[in-house]
Design an enzyme around this catalytic site. Structure first.
Site, short mmCIF file in Angstrom:
data_model
loop_
_atom_site.label_atom_id
_atom_site.label_comp_id
_atom_site.label_asym_id
_atom_site.label_seq_id
_atom_site.Cartn_x
_atom_site.Cartn_y
_atom_site.Cartn_z
N SER A 555 0.84 -1.20 0.00
CA SER A 555 0.00 0.00 0.00
C SER A 555 0.88 1.25 0.00
CB SER A 555 -0.95 -0.04 1.19
OG SER A 555 -1.92 0.96 1.09
N ASP A 643 -9.03 -5.52 -4.94
CA ASP A 643 -8.62 -4.38 -4.09
C ASP A 643 -9.46 -3.16 -4.47
OD1 ASP A 643 -7.36 -2.33 -2.71
OD2 ASP A 643 -5.34 -2.93 -3.28
N HIS A 675 -7.19 -5.64 -0.66
CA HIS A 675 -6.07 -4.73 -0.44
C HIS A 675 -5.01 -5.34 0.50
CE1 HIS A 675 -3.90 -1.03 -0.49
NE2 HIS A 675 -4.02 -0.84 0.82
#
Length: 698
Positions: A555, A643, A675
């Site tokens: 991320s 995601d 995610h």
């Protein structure tokens, strides 16, 4: 580095169980007082490709004259697998256990007592509502005082509208939901199950612009307290976001509803005191950083007055309490309703704290050792009941350990006792680094901030060569790597890598100023901080090899990993990124948290925002894609097809740029994952591929 051996090692480190919740009950016998601690554990199993849950019980015998000291801990009972349980709650008086269980596509509500299964209802077959919410955002299961009613939250039935079947033209109408990890959760509704007659009814009176969750009975069980999230004009992603406009509401059984907290704030975790007089809850700001330092509020239910128990901490003093950054456990009160207990980030640690309501004084309850000689870097409170705290302790070389201790009297330290040692500890060395940015990297608006990192490495070196260093960067960006057990770090260190986990400015645990300092400075301040931490580690430890450096992260950690190999192309030899943000401008229309796309680059957000050329230019300028032509290090990308926070097309964008330049790149696509890439088989694949990629290129 045989793949089967790497996977075997990962199965070992990731398969160590961790306690996730606990319950305490007590019994006064003629001579002694006994406490029963029931802990629920989670354990990954690579063979099944799933996580198992099991429970285990301990009996503690306390001193008869001084019940706050444990005389004996009896050997634990066997581990009992817990299959399909989504929610459970123990009743306040008779100790009955309510369970919402998933079995063969149906959701059942079961009531268990000392004589076995007392009642079972098939909630799916009743067709009163959709699926019961079991997530941490909305989910709840609450007993009334009389033990005749249960409260829970479920999805509103979609197929009927005011009793009418939905007509054909409306069958495909788009239905918003609450984003990443909350797919198909759109319209939560509070339901009451009456155990006497088995009826399930919807609680009327919740404001139409509010989605209710985290509900509990108010004293007397004639009304309900809940958190309501405002969903107009549209829903924004809720997971990992403590900045969503919400309020505490009180709703009586006749449908009268009132807001009992302030307006235009973000709230969560209402917790009722044992004497029924007070509710504490967490409060923060709306928009801006998606995670923040929170204040702890107390609401007096009789006078309806709210006061602040703990303020937001802007700049913590050295070694002192640094603020509240995470959810309160389900039970967090002392038995006398005068103290609240919780865990929170403090610099590179996670600590256990108690706040006294009379003095507002905060006390640390974890080991009173100085930081550098602590055995455990992380203390996570699972529950405190009957003044007995149950905590999960760990550190980078010590897997999760279950410990108990009584709340101390004023001026005393806690006497901690270990109930369950981990099955193994690891021969790894870890140390905490404090890093001060040089003057040219200081933030002029938030001057004088520092940050930290945790260095973990194998104790024994192979052939006296220098150790390759893997720089591991957390996502968020407003989260933290505490000095706790991390199976990725432990696995890499067992394979001969040193791992540097960096808490750059903007991480939680360093005060609200640190969090705010990153707003508008992503892609520069955080990148320089990670680079500074690496240089600090190389200077302080001559066993590390400055010529064999790699960077990994997910991320925002993936965003920084890709920035680092682009901005320092001669420095790093390999990169592995999970669901990275690559181009913030193209992410704008696809992320479930569009507000953060604006806030992160220093722009104000409002729901009616329409993108401008200036805003898109600011987002593009701060993105790794702008440095992609300079990348020389081989890049491994791992993307979740489902995601909704960072579209997998972000990673694909970088993949195509690197392919077009004949730069080494490999892409793993996990069609069913989101995610967090949290499926057990996905995590094993990611670890194996990351290790082989690092080995090949370092």
């Amino acid at each position: 580095m045989e793949p089967s051996l790497v996977t075997g090692l990962y199965g070992e480190v990731s398969g160590l169980p961790a306690p996730v919740s606990a319950h305490v009950s007590e019994e006064q016998l003629p001579e002694v007082r006994t406490f029963t601690v029931t802990a629920e554990w989670s354990q990954s199993d690579l063979v099944r490709g799933s996580r198992l849950r099991y429970s285990q019980q301990w009996t503690l015998i306390a001193d008869s004259n001084h019940h706050k000291s444990i005389r004996t801990v009896l050997p634990p009972g066997p581990c009992a697998p817990v299959a399909g349980e989504l929610l459970s709650a123990i009743s306040p008086i008779r100790g009955q256990r309510a369970v919402v269980r998933e079995t063969s596509g149906h959701q059942l509500l079961e009531i268990w007592n000392h004589h076995g299964l007392r009642k079972c209802l098939n909630l799916t077959a009743l067709k009163k509502h959709g699926r019961v919410y079991e997530d941490v955002q909305f989910g709840c299961l609450s007993w009334s005082e009389c033990e005749q009613k249960l409260l829970y939250v479920a999805e509103k039935n979609k197929n009927t509208h005011d009793g009418e079947s939905v007509c054909r033209k409306d069958r495909s109408v788009y239905c918003e939901d609450w984003g990443e990890a909350l797919n198909n959760k759109s319209v939560p509704v509070i339901f009451v199950l009456n155990l006497q007659n088995g009826s399930v009814s919807e609680l009327q009176g919740v404001p139409p612009d509010v989605s209710p969750g985290q509900a509990l009975w108010a004293p007397g069980s004639q009304s309900v307290v809940f958190v309501g999230w405002y969903h107009e004009p549209f829903r924004l992603g809720l997971r990992f976001c403590s900045n969503r406009r919400s309020a505490i509401f009180k709703l009586d059984l006749d449908g009268n509803c009132e807001c009992v907290s302030g307006s235009d704030l973000s709230v969560s975790c209402p917790r009722l005191s044992p004497d029924g007089s007070t509710i504490v809850y967490l409060q923060g700001r709306v928009f801006g950083p998606h995670n923040q330092c929170l204040s702890l509020q107390q609401l007096d239910l009789r006078s309806r007055k709210t006061s602040t128990l703990l303020e937001v901490v802007n700049r913590p003093l050295t070694g002192e309490f640094a603020g509240v950054y995470e959810a309160l456990p389900p039970c967090c009160w002392s038995a006398d309703s005068q103290r609240v207990v919780f865990s929170s980030a403090r610099r590179n640690w996670k600590d256990l704290y108690m706040v006294d309501r009379q003095s507002n004084k905060v006390t640390s309850l974890s080991d009173s050792l100085p930081d550098l000689s602590k055995v455990f870097g992380s203390w996570k409170l699972l529950t405190v009941q009957k003044d007995l705290m149950v905590v999960c302790c760990s550190s980078p070389n010590t897997p999760p350990t279950l410990r108990v201790g009584f709340l101390p009297s004023a001026g005393e330290a806690v006497t901690w006792q270990t109930l369950q040692q981990p099955v193994m500890t690891f021969d790894l060395h870890w140390t905490v680094l404090d890093v001060t940015p040089p003057p040219e990297e200081d933030n002029t608006h938030y001057s004088g901030l520092d940050f930290g990192a945790i260095l973990v490495k194998p104790t024994r070196r192979l052939h006296e060569t220098k150790i390759p260093l893997v720089v591991f960067i957390h996502g968020g960006p407003h989260s933290q790597f505490p000095a706790e057990w991390n199976s990725t770090t432990a696995g890499l260190a067992q394979l001969g890598f040193a791992v540097l986990m960096v808490n750059y400015r903007g991480s939680t645990g360093f005060g609200q100023d640190s969090i705010l300092s990153l707003i508008g400075n992503i892609g520069t301040q955080d990148v320089k901080d990670v680079q500074r931490a690496v240089l600090t580690a190389l200077q302080s430890d001559i066993t590390l090899d400055p010529k064999r450096l790699a960077v990994i992260g997910g991320s925002h950690g993936g965003f920084l990993s890709c920035h680092l190999v682009g901005q320092y192309p001669e420095f790093y030899r390999a990169c592995a990124a999970r669901n990275p943000v690559i181009n913030a401008a193209t992410l704008l229309g696809t992320s479930d948290i569009v507000d953060w796309r604006y806030s992160s680059v220093g722009l104000q957000y409002s729901y009616d925002q329409i993108p401008t050329a200036e805003a898109l230019a600011a987002m593009l300028e701060k993105s790794p894609i702008t440095h992609a032509a300079q990348i020389k290090a081989p890049v491994l990308l791992m993307l979740g097809g489902k995601d909704r926070r960072v579209s997998p097309h972000q990673g694909l964008e970088l993949y195509k740029v690197l392919k077009s330049r004949a730069s080494p790149v490999r892409l793993l696509w996990f069609p069913e994952d989101g995610h967090s890439l949290s499926r057990v088989d996905t995590q094993a694949d990611c670890f194996l591929n990351t290790v082989l990629w690092l080995h090949q290129h370092l």
